[in-house]
Scaffold this active site. Structure first.
Site, PDB file in Angstrom:
ATOM      1  N   GLY A   1       0.773  -1.240   0.000  1.00 51.93           N
ATOM      2  CA  GLY A   1       0.000   0.000   0.000  1.00 51.93           C
ATOM      3  C   GLY A   1       0.797   1.278   0.000  1.00 51.93           C
ATOM      4  O   GLY A   1       0.266   2.344   0.339  1.00 51.93           O
TER       5      GLY A   1
ATOM      6  N   HIS B   1       3.140   0.739 -12.888  1.00 46.49           N
ATOM      7  CA  HIS B   1       3.962  -0.461 -13.101  1.00 46.49           C
ATOM      8  C   HIS B   1       5.441  -0.076 -12.982  1.00 46.49           C
ATOM      9  O   HIS B   1       5.853   0.965 -13.515  1.00 46.49           O
ATOM     10  CB  HIS B   1       3.675  -1.052 -14.489  1.00 46.49           C
ATOM     11  CG  HIS B   1       4.434  -2.303 -14.741  1.00 46.49           C
ATOM     12  ND1 HIS B   1       4.104  -3.504 -14.133  1.00 46.49           N
ATOM     13  CD2 HIS B   1       5.541  -2.557 -15.488  1.00 46.49           C
ATOM     14  CE1 HIS B   1       4.956  -4.433 -14.518  1.00 46.49           C
ATOM     15  NE2 HIS B   1       5.837  -3.883 -15.337  1.00 46.49           N
TER      16      HIS B   1
END
Ligand code: GAR
Length: 205
Positions: A22, A118
């Site tokens: 997270g 990404h």
């Protein structure tokens, strides 16, 4: 096409979908996202650190079962995630380490409004272990990409990228750490661009 503001408060509600640590979720909550607000977190992992972070940051958070598959959603479960986001008036969806492919109702309902981060310069090194793949290949520059999500894995139009130099003595952990710092900057910036209309949402992905 640009995102429309909610008439009542001028805020664009954003959901983050995440499976693990997270850190990008936290960076989005703390970062400058313009008039975008992270107002919902959904996870497929009830023990994920991101749940604890959401509670610390005061963001509504839900674990919803993803179904019986390992890398995709069950049809009914994907519909449940989608319904919750629609109920909450979500306009933009940020994937932040979600370890599942989105293919069904979510992609339909939020077409062109789902973005992903990404840890490589796409289209190089999609999929898992992108930083290791970059090191193994021997590239001298890597980085991160924020892109719109389509039905592929880490494909879809690129919104922005940040480059990171690879050092001769880099380990996967060292390179990943430097890329992650850039991810945290890049994701808020991309969200800010989309919310302000600098980058249009892509309804043709
Ligand atoms: C990040 O490095 C993100 O780029 C990557 O997962 C990590 C999640 O970290 N995503 C992908 O590899 C997507 N293909 P976080 O939970 O600390 O944000």
């Amino acid at each position: 096409m640009i995102l429309e503001q909610n008439d009542e408060d001028g805020i664009l509600r954003i959901a983050v979908l995440a499976s693990g640590r997270g850190s990008n979720f936290e960076a989005l909550c703390r970062g400058d996202t313009g008039n975008g607000r992270i107002s919902l977190l959904i996870t497929d992992n009830e023990n994920a650190d991101v749940m604890r972070k959401a509670s610390e940051l005061g963001v509504e958070a839900h674990y919803i079962s993803p179904g019986r598959y390992r890398t995709k959603f069950g049809e009914a479960q994907e519909a449940e995630w989608t319904r919750l986001m629609m109920d909450r008036g979500i306009e933009l969806v940020c994937l932040a380490g979600l370890m599942r492919i989105i293919k069904g109702s979510m992609l339909e309902e939020f077409k062109g409004r789902i973005i992903n981060i990404h840890p490589s310069l796409l289209p190089s090194f999609p999929g898992l272990h992108a930083q290791k793949k970059a090191l193994d290949y021997g590239v001298r520059i890597s980085g991160c990409s924020v892109h719109y999500v389509d039905a592929g894995v880490d494909t879809g139009p690129i919104i922005l990228q940040k480059a990171v130099h690879v050092k001769d003595d880099d380990t996967v952990e060292m390179l990943s750490g430097r890329i992650l710092q850039q991810e945290h900057i890049a994701y808020s910036e991309a969200v800010r661009f989309i919310c302000s209309g600098v980058r249009p949402i892509q309804d043709d992905v």
